[in-house]
Every structure is written in structure tokens, then in C-alpha cells.
Write a protein that holds these residues in place. Structure first.
Motif, mmCIF file in Angstrom:
data_model
loop_
_atom_site.group_PDB
_atom_site.id
_atom_site.type_symbol
_atom_site.label_atom_id
_atom_site.label_comp_id
_atom_site.label_asym_id
_atom_site.label_seq_id
_atom_site.Cartn_x
_atom_site.Cartn_y
_atom_site.Cartn_z
ATOM 1 N N GLU A 79 6.775 1.132 3.028
ATOM 2 C CA GLU A 79 6.467 -0.040 2.192
ATOM 3 C C GLU A 79 6.657 0.126 0.822
ATOM 4 O O GLU A 79 6.254 1.207 0.265
ATOM 5 C CB GLU A 79 4.843 -0.172 2.492
ATOM 6 C CG GLU A 79 4.466 -1.631 1.864
ATOM 7 C CD GLU A 79 3.005 -1.853 2.076
ATOM 8 O OE1 GLU A 79 2.149 -1.785 1.364
ATOM 9 O OE2 GLU A 79 2.531 -2.147 3.382
ATOM 10 N N GLU A 81 6.788 -1.070 -3.271
ATOM 11 C CA GLU A 81 6.187 -1.990 -4.125
ATOM 12 C C GLU A 81 7.432 -2.341 -5.295
ATOM 13 O O GLU A 81 7.664 -1.363 -6.226
ATOM 14 C CB GLU A 81 4.841 -1.450 -4.934
ATOM 15 C CG GLU A 81 4.276 -2.538 -5.768
ATOM 16 C CD GLU A 81 2.848 -2.027 -6.329
ATOM 17 O OE1 GLU A 81 2.026 -2.748 -6.705
ATOM 18 O OE2 GLU A 81 2.929 -0.492 -6.035
ATOM 19 N N ARG A 87 5.009 -6.137 -2.188
ATOM 20 C CA ARG A 87 5.339 -5.272 -1.503
ATOM 21 C C ARG A 87 6.394 -5.829 -0.499
ATOM 22 O O ARG A 87 6.082 -6.739 0.133
ATOM 23 C CB ARG A 87 4.093 -4.692 -1.144
ATOM 24 C CG ARG A 87 3.147 -3.943 -2.045
ATOM 25 C CD ARG A 87 1.921 -3.567 -1.405
ATOM 26 N NE ARG A 87 1.324 -2.672 -2.487
ATOM 27 C CZ ARG A 87 0.024 -1.965 -2.259
ATOM 28 N NH1 ARG A 87 -0.390 -1.857 -1.074
ATOM 29 N NH2 ARG A 87 -0.683 -1.508 -3.081
#
Length: 108
Positions: A79, A81, A87
Motif C-alpha cells: 500500500e 501513500e 493510498r
């Protein structure tokens, strides 16, 4: 007289050994190995090590050119950002590079 000419031409037309005909092909294979295949294998191995070493907080560049910070990593996905509150979930192998600490900061 013809016998002498036939004997002389038979000695002069002797073919080289068969292995000599393979030397140019073997040479080309070696050139391809050392100039193309081996460096590519080295780059692939380095990339796999970078991807395997991803951890939370690393700043990365995706292969699409997006810069972000890793917030979560599992076996297949990371993941990332991209901006505050933005995200995205990316396949780990699409991470192009890890920005070393002290590099330009993303998400500031």
C-alpha cells in the motif's frame, strides 16, 4: 600427368576440422551472454532483493513514475501513500526503486 595434378589438387583442397566451423557461433553466444544476458540477470536479481526488502516507511518510485511512501506490505501487495489521505494498493513487483533515506521527501 593427370595423376600428378589430381594428387596436388586433393592435398590443397583439404577442409579444416569441423570444430573450426563452430567457433564463430560459439563466439557470438559468448558475446550475447556477457553483454546482454548476464547484466540483465544481475539487474533482475537486484530488483527482486529490493522488492523483498520493502518495509513500512520506505519511500518508493513505482514503474509508472509515482512517488510515495509505503504504509503497509504483505506477500503480494504494497500500500503506497501518494499524498496525504491518498493510498493505492500496488503489486510489489511494480515498485521500480526505493528512494534512499535523505533523498527528496514525498508526501510533505
Amino acid at each position: 600427368m593427370f595423376e600428378i595434378l589430381a594428387a596436388a589438387s586433393g592435398a590443397a583442397a583439404e577442409a579444416p576440422p569441423a570444430w573450426i566451423n563452430w567457433l564463430p557461433i560459439i563466439g557470438m553466444i559468448l558475446i550475447f551472454w556477457f553483454l546482454i544476458i548476464r547484466p540483465q540477470m544481475k539487474r533482475t536479481k537486484e530488483h527482486q532483493q529490493k522488492v523483498a526488502g520493502l518495509k513500512k516507511g520506505d519511500q518508493v518510485i513505482t514503474q509508472g513514475g509515482l512517488v510515495g511512501k509505503i504504509t503497509k506490505v504483505d506477500d503480494t501487495y504494497a500500500e503506497v501513500e501518494l499524498a496525504q489521505g491518498v493510498r493505492v494498493k500496488a503489486v510489489k513487483h511494480t515498485i521500480g526503486d526505493v528512494i534512499p533515506k535523505g533523498g527528496s521527501a514525498a508526501n510533505d
